[in-house]
Write a protein that holds these residues in place. Structure first.
Motif, PDB file in Angstrom:
ATOM      1  N   GLY A 252       0.812  -1.200   0.000  1.00 25.75           N
ATOM      2  CA  GLY A 252       0.000   0.000   0.000  1.00 25.75           C
ATOM      3  C   GLY A 252       0.851   1.257   0.000  1.00 25.75           C
ATOM      4  N   GLN A 253       0.431   2.248  -0.767  1.00 18.65           N
ATOM      5  CA  GLN A 253       1.203   3.476  -0.865  1.00 18.65           C
ATOM      6  C   GLN A 253       0.724   4.544   0.110  1.00 18.65           C
ATOM      7  N   TYR A 254      -0.467   4.384   0.688  1.00 15.22           N
ATOM      8  CA  TYR A 254      -0.872   5.288   1.762  1.00 15.22           C
ATOM      9  C   TYR A 254      -1.532   4.537   2.918  1.00 15.22           C
ATOM     10  N   HIS A 255      -1.305   3.228   2.957  1.00  9.55           N
ATOM     11  CA  HIS A 255      -1.637   2.410   4.124  1.00  9.55           C
ATOM     12  C   HIS A 255      -0.323   1.945   4.745  1.00  9.55           C
ATOM     13  N   PHE A 256      -0.174   2.108   6.054  1.00 13.49           N
ATOM     14  CA  PHE A 256       1.091   1.765   6.694  1.00 13.49           C
ATOM     15  C   PHE A 256       1.311   0.254   6.708  1.00 13.49           C
ATOM     16  N   SER A 257       2.528  -0.147   6.380  1.00 14.46           N
ATOM     17  CA  SER A 257       2.987  -1.516   6.603  1.00 14.46           C
ATOM     18  C   SER A 257       4.397  -1.424   7.166  1.00 14.46           C
ATOM     19  N   THR A 258       4.770  -2.426   7.933  1.00 10.51           N
ATOM     20  CA  THR A 258       6.098  -2.413   8.541  1.00 10.51           C
ATOM     21  C   THR A 258       7.167  -2.576   7.471  1.00 10.51           C
ATOM     22  N   ARG A 259       8.313  -1.972   7.711  1.00 12.95           N
ATOM     23  CA  ARG A 259       9.393  -1.999   6.708  1.00 12.95           C
ATOM     24  C   ARG A 259       9.758  -3.424   6.325  1.00 12.95           C
ATOM     25  N   GLY A 260       9.751  -4.321   7.294  1.00 14.09           N
ATOM     26  CA  GLY A 260      10.023  -5.729   7.028  1.00 14.09           C
ATOM     27  C   GLY A 260       9.435  -6.581   8.135  1.00 14.09           C
ATOM     28  N   GLY A 261       9.145  -7.845   7.841  1.00 17.16           N
ATOM     29  CA  GLY A 261       8.622  -8.757   8.841  1.00 17.16           C
ATOM     30  C   GLY A 261       7.113  -8.756   8.925  1.00 17.16           C
ATOM     31  N   TRP A 262       6.634  -9.400   9.968  1.00 13.80           N
ATOM     32  CA  TRP A 262       5.196  -9.578  10.213  1.00 13.80           C
ATOM     33  C   TRP A 262       4.684  -8.477  11.131  1.00 13.80           C
ATOM     34  N   MET A 263       3.442  -7.999  10.877  1.00  9.49           N
ATOM     35  CA  MET A 263       2.774  -7.114  11.815  1.00  9.49           C
ATOM     36  C   MET A 263       1.328  -7.555  11.967  1.00  9.49           C
ATOM     37  N   ASN A 264       0.794  -7.339  13.192  1.00 10.52           N
ATOM     38  CA  ASN A 264      -0.649  -7.478  13.372  1.00 10.52           C
ATOM     39  C   ASN A 264      -1.165  -6.316  14.225  1.00 10.52           C
ATOM     40  N   ASP A 265      -1.818  -6.531  15.332  1.00 16.55           N
ATOM     41  CA  ASP A 265      -2.597  -5.502  16.030  1.00 16.55           C
ATOM     42  C   ASP A 265      -1.835  -4.202  16.278  1.00 16.55           C
ATOM     43  N   PRO A 266      -2.486  -3.059  16.036  1.00 18.30           N
ATOM     44  CA  PRO A 266      -1.933  -1.798  16.526  1.00 18.30           C
ATOM     45  C   PRO A 266      -1.999  -1.768  18.046  1.00 18.30           C
ATOM     46  N   ASN A 267      -0.984  -1.208  18.679  1.00 22.22           N
ATOM     47  CA  ASN A 267      -0.876  -1.185  20.143  1.00 22.22           C
ATOM     48  C   ASN A 267      -0.516   0.217  20.626  1.00 22.22           C
ATOM     49  N   GLY A 268      -0.915   0.548  21.839  1.00 21.82           N
ATOM     50  CA  GLY A 268      -0.384   1.705  22.546  1.00 21.82           C
ATOM     51  C   GLY A 268      -0.428   3.006  21.786  1.00 21.82           C
ATOM     52  N   LEU A 269      -1.451   3.238  20.977  1.00 20.92           N
ATOM     53  CA  LEU A 269      -1.498   4.433  20.142  1.00 20.92           C
ATOM     54  C   LEU A 269      -1.634   5.678  21.008  1.00 20.92           C
ATOM     55  N   LEU A 270      -0.833   6.703  20.715  1.00 17.55           N
ATOM     56  CA  LEU A 270      -0.889   7.916  21.529  1.00 17.55           C
ATOM     57  C   LEU A 270      -0.292   9.093  20.776  1.00 17.55           C
ATOM     58  N   HIS A 271      -0.604  10.282  21.281  1.00 19.04           N
ATOM     59  CA  HIS A 271      -0.081  11.534  20.740  1.00 19.04           C
ATOM     60  C   HIS A 271       0.706  12.232  21.842  1.00 19.04           C
ATOM     61  N   TYR A 272       1.901  12.705  21.489  1.00 17.54           N
ATOM     62  CA  TYR A 272       2.736  13.363  22.497  1.00 17.54           C
ATOM     63  C   TYR A 272       3.554  14.465  21.836  1.00 17.54           C
ATOM     64  N   ARG A 273       3.301  15.689  22.260  1.00 17.53           N
ATOM     65  CA  ARG A 273       4.057  16.858  21.823  1.00 17.53           C
ATOM     66  C   ARG A 273       4.220  16.922  20.296  1.00 17.53           C
ATOM     67  N   GLY A 274       3.096  16.806  19.612  1.00 19.80           N
ATOM     68  CA  GLY A 274       3.088  16.968  18.169  1.00 19.80           C
ATOM     69  C   GLY A 274       3.417  15.726  17.364  1.00 19.80           C
ATOM     70  N   THR A 275       3.706  14.620  18.030  1.00 16.32           N
ATOM     71  CA  THR A 275       4.050  13.379  17.344  1.00 16.32           C
ATOM     72  C   THR A 275       3.055  12.286  17.700  1.00 16.32           C
ATOM     73  N   TYR A 276       2.566  11.586  16.681  1.00  8.96           N
ATOM     74  CA  TYR A 276       1.714  10.409  16.879  1.00  8.96           C
ATOM     75  C   TYR A 276       2.603   9.178  16.924  1.00  8.96           C
ATOM     76  N   HIS A 277       2.400   8.358  17.946  1.00  5.91           N
ATOM     77  CA  HIS A 277       3.172   7.127  18.101  1.00  5.91           C
ATOM     78  C   HIS A 277       2.275   5.931  17.814  1.00  5.91           C
ATOM     79  N   LEU A 278       2.726   5.110  16.901  1.00  7.79           N
ATOM     80  CA  LEU A 278       2.049   3.876  16.539  1.00  7.79           C
ATOM     81  C   LEU A 278       2.956   2.716  16.926  1.00  7.79           C
ATOM     82  N   TYR A 279       2.518   1.916  17.884  1.00  7.21           N
ATOM     83  CA  TYR A 279       3.199   0.662  18.208  1.00  7.21           C
ATOM     84  C   TYR A 279       2.333  -0.468  17.644  1.00  7.21           C
ATOM     85  N   TYR A 280       2.935  -1.612  17.406  1.00 10.29           N
ATOM     86  CA  TYR A 280       2.159  -2.695  16.794  1.00 10.29           C
ATOM     87  C   TYR A 280       2.806  -4.043  17.079  1.00 10.29           C
ATOM     88  N   GLN A 281       1.980  -5.092  17.056  1.00  9.85           N
ATOM     89  CA  GLN A 281       2.472  -6.453  17.206  1.00  9.85           C
ATOM     90  C   GLN A 281       3.364  -6.801  16.017  1.00  9.85           C
TER      91      GLN A 281
END
Length: 461
Positions: free
Chosen positions: A19-48
Motif C-alpha cells: 500500500g502506498q498510503y496504508h502503513f505496513s512495517t518496513r520488514g517482517g510480520w505485523m498485526n494488532d496496533p498497540n499503545g497508540l498515543l499523541h505526544y508533543r506533536g508526534t503520533y506514536h504507533l506501536y504494533y504487534q
C-alpha cells in the motif's frame, strides 16, 4: 541505527501489493496496533511485530511515528522480548500528563504501555516514547479473572479522576474485566461483563453524542469492531443495548480485513481516531498492513446512537491532482464514457448521486479496469435493495447518496452516508487486474450532483 535496533531489509516500499498510503512495517510480520498515543506533536504507533518472520512468531512491539496521522516513519523496535519481560502481546498506552505515576524524571511526561498475558505488566518511557523500562522488574500489576487474559486498554475517567483498564479474559466465557487506579501502577478489579461477542482487543472511549459535550457516552468495543454504547460510573459499565452493532460492514476474525482497532490516547481537540489491522495483505519482505486512520463520531440515528467513521482530514494532503465533473443527468452510454480518460493507481473517488431523480436500478464503480474490460473490483449500489457492495445502507437523507472510495495497491475502503457506512477491505489489485482505468456503469439514467477523482501520492516519498 544499528542492525540490532533496526533489523529491516532495505526497501523502497514499491513491492507488489505494498500500500502506498496504508502503513505496513518496513520488514517482517505485523498485526494488532498497540499503545497508540499523541505526544508533543508526534503520533506514536506501536504494533504487534515479528521482525524476522513473515508469519506470526515471538511478539515484539514495532514502532512508527507521524506528525499528521498519514505519513509514517519507521522507528527502532520499542519492546523486545530479549530485553522486556513477559509475553509482549497487544495492549494500550497512555501519556501521564498529570504524573499520577510519580515516574517523571526530567523534561518528558511519563509514557506507560500495558501488555502481557495471564497478568498485566507495564513499561514506561522517559524519553518521549522511544525506549522503555519495565516497572518493578516487570511484575504483574493487575490480575484479570479466568485462565486466559490479554489486551489491556487504559483510559482516563474524568468524573472520578482515575484511570480505567479494560482487559479481555475467558472467565465463564468471553468477557471484559474492569480495573481502576489512581496512579497507573496499583489496580483494583471492580467489575466484569460476560458477553459472547466480546472477544479480544477491547477499546473504551468517551464520546459526545452529536458533538454535544454535555451529552457524553462510553463506547465499548472488541477486536471485531462490535460495540455497545452506555455509561460508566467509574467502576461498572451499564447499557440498555441487548445486542452490539459493528463499526464495519464486514466484521471478521483475526487476520481478516479489519481487526483489533484501537483509539489514540491524548489526542488534541478531543478527537477519536482509530486504526485497525488488515491481515490479508503481504509481499516479499512484509506481511500485514494497517487501515487508514479514521475519525469517529457518535451520532443520532432513527435506530439510536451509532458510530460514524470517515478518513482523517489530513489524508487530503496526499492529493496531488484532481479531476472533477459538473452535475448532470447521464444516460447509461454517457455514464460509461464519463471516466473513459481517467487512469489512476492510488486515488480517492468521491460521488454524490441524486437518487430521487435517478432512474437506474443499479450504479457500479469499476476499479482498476484493464484493456480487456475486466476490473480488479466492482462496487455496486442497488437502488431497490438499498445496499452498497452487498451490505445494507442507512436511508439516504433527502434522497442523496454520498460515496467515497479509497483505492490503494492492496486496499479498498468504502465510506458512505457521512461515515455511517464503512467497509475496510484488502483487495489484491496489483496481481489481480493490473490496470488503472475507472468506469461508471448504470443500467438506466443516473443524476450526479458531483463527482471527483483525487490522485493520492505515496506516504513513503
Amino acid at each position: 541505527m544499528t542492525a540490532e535496533t533496526m533489523p529491516y531489509p532495505a526497501t523502497d516500499y514499491q513491492e507488489a501489493n505494498r500500500g502506498q498510503y496504508h502503513f505496513s512495517t518496513r520488514g517482517g510480520w505485523m498485526n494488532d496496533p498497540n499503545g497508540l498515543l499523541h505526544y508533543r506533536g508526534t503520533y506514536h504507533l506501536y504494533y504487534q511485530h515479528a521482525p524476522n518472520s513473515l508469519v506470526w512468531d515471538t511478539m515484539h512491539w514495532g514502532h512508527a511515528t507521524s506528525t499528521d496521522l498519514v505519513r509514517w516513519e519507521q522507528q527502532p523496535i520499542a519492546l523486545n522480548p530479549e530485553q522486556h519481560v513477559g509475553e509482549l502481546w497487544s495492549g494500550g498506552g497512555v501519556v501521564d500528563v498529570r504524573n499520577t505515576s510519580g515516574l517523571k524524571d526530567g523534561d518528558h511526561d511519563p509514557i506507560l504501555v500495558f501488555t502481557g498475558t495471564q497478568g498485566v505488566r507495564t513499561f514506561y518511557s522517559l524519553d518521549g516514547g522511544f525506549t522503555f523500562t519495565a516497572y518493578d522488574e516487570g511484575r504483574v500489576i493487575a490480575q484479570p479473572s479466568g485462565r486466559e487474559s490479554r489486551d489491556p486498554k487504559v483510559v482516563w475517567h474524568p468524573p472520578t479522576e482515575r484511570w480505567v483498564m479494560v482487559v479481555w479474559s475467558d472467565n465463564d466465557g468471553n468477557g471484559l474485566d474492569f480495573f481502576v487506579s489512581a496512579d497507573l501502577l496499583s489496580w483494583e478489579r471492580t467489575s466484569r461483563i460476560t458477553a459472547g461477542w466480546a472477544f479480544e482487543c477491547p477499546d473504551f472511549t468517551l464520546m459526545p453524542l452529536d458533538g454535544d459535550l454535555t451529552d457524553l457516552h462510553w463506547v465499548l468495543r472488541d477486536g471485531r469492531g462490535s460495540y455497545l454504547v452506555g455509561d460508566f460510573d467509574g467502576r461498572e459499565f451499564h447499557t440498555d443495548w441487548t445486542e452490539p452493532q459493528t463499526i464495519t460492514r464486514n466484521p471478521g476474525p483475526a487476520a481478516s480485513d479489519y481487526y483489533a482497532a484501537q483509539s489514540f490516547d491524548n489526542l488534541p481537540d478531543g478527537r477519536v481516531v482509530t486504526v485497525a489491522w488488515q491481515g490479508k495483505n503481504s509481499g516479499s519482505v512484509w506481511t500485514g498492513n494497517l487501515s487508514l486512520a479514521v475519525e469517529q463520531r457518535l451520532v443520532s440515528t432513527p435506530e439510536g446512537p451509532r458510530l460514524a467513521s470517515e478518513p482523517v482530514d489530513e489524508l487530503r494532503t496526499l492529493r496531488h491532482s484532481s479531476s472533477t465533473w459538473q452535475p448532470g443527468r447521464l444516460t447509461p452510454e454517457e455514464a460509461c464514457a464519463l471516466l473513459a480518460g481517467e487512469a489512476a493507481e492510488t486515488y480517492e473517488l468521491a460521488a454524490t448521486i441524486d437518487l430521487g431523480a435517478t432512474e437506474a436500478g443499479s450504479i457500479t464503480f469499476r476499479l482498476r479496469v484493464v484493456a480487456d474490460g475486466t476490473s480488479g473490483r466492482d462496487v455496486t449500489y442497488d437502488v431497490a435493495a438499498v445496499t452498497l457492495d452487498g451490505h445494507s445502507l442507512p436511508t439516504a437523507p433527502n434522497g442523496v447518496l454520498t460515496v467515497r472510495l479509497l483505492v490503494d495497491r492492496g486496499q479498498l475502503e468504502i465510506f458512505a452516508q457521512d461515515g455511517l457506512f464503512y467497509e475496510c477491505l484488502n483487495v489484491d489489485f496489483d496481481s489481480g487486474s493490473g490496470g488503472d482505468g475507472i468506469e461508471l456503469v448504470a443500467d438506466g439514467p443516473v443524476v450526479l450532483t458531483d463527482l471527483a477523482v483525487h490522485r493520492l501520492g505515496s506516504i513513503w516519498t
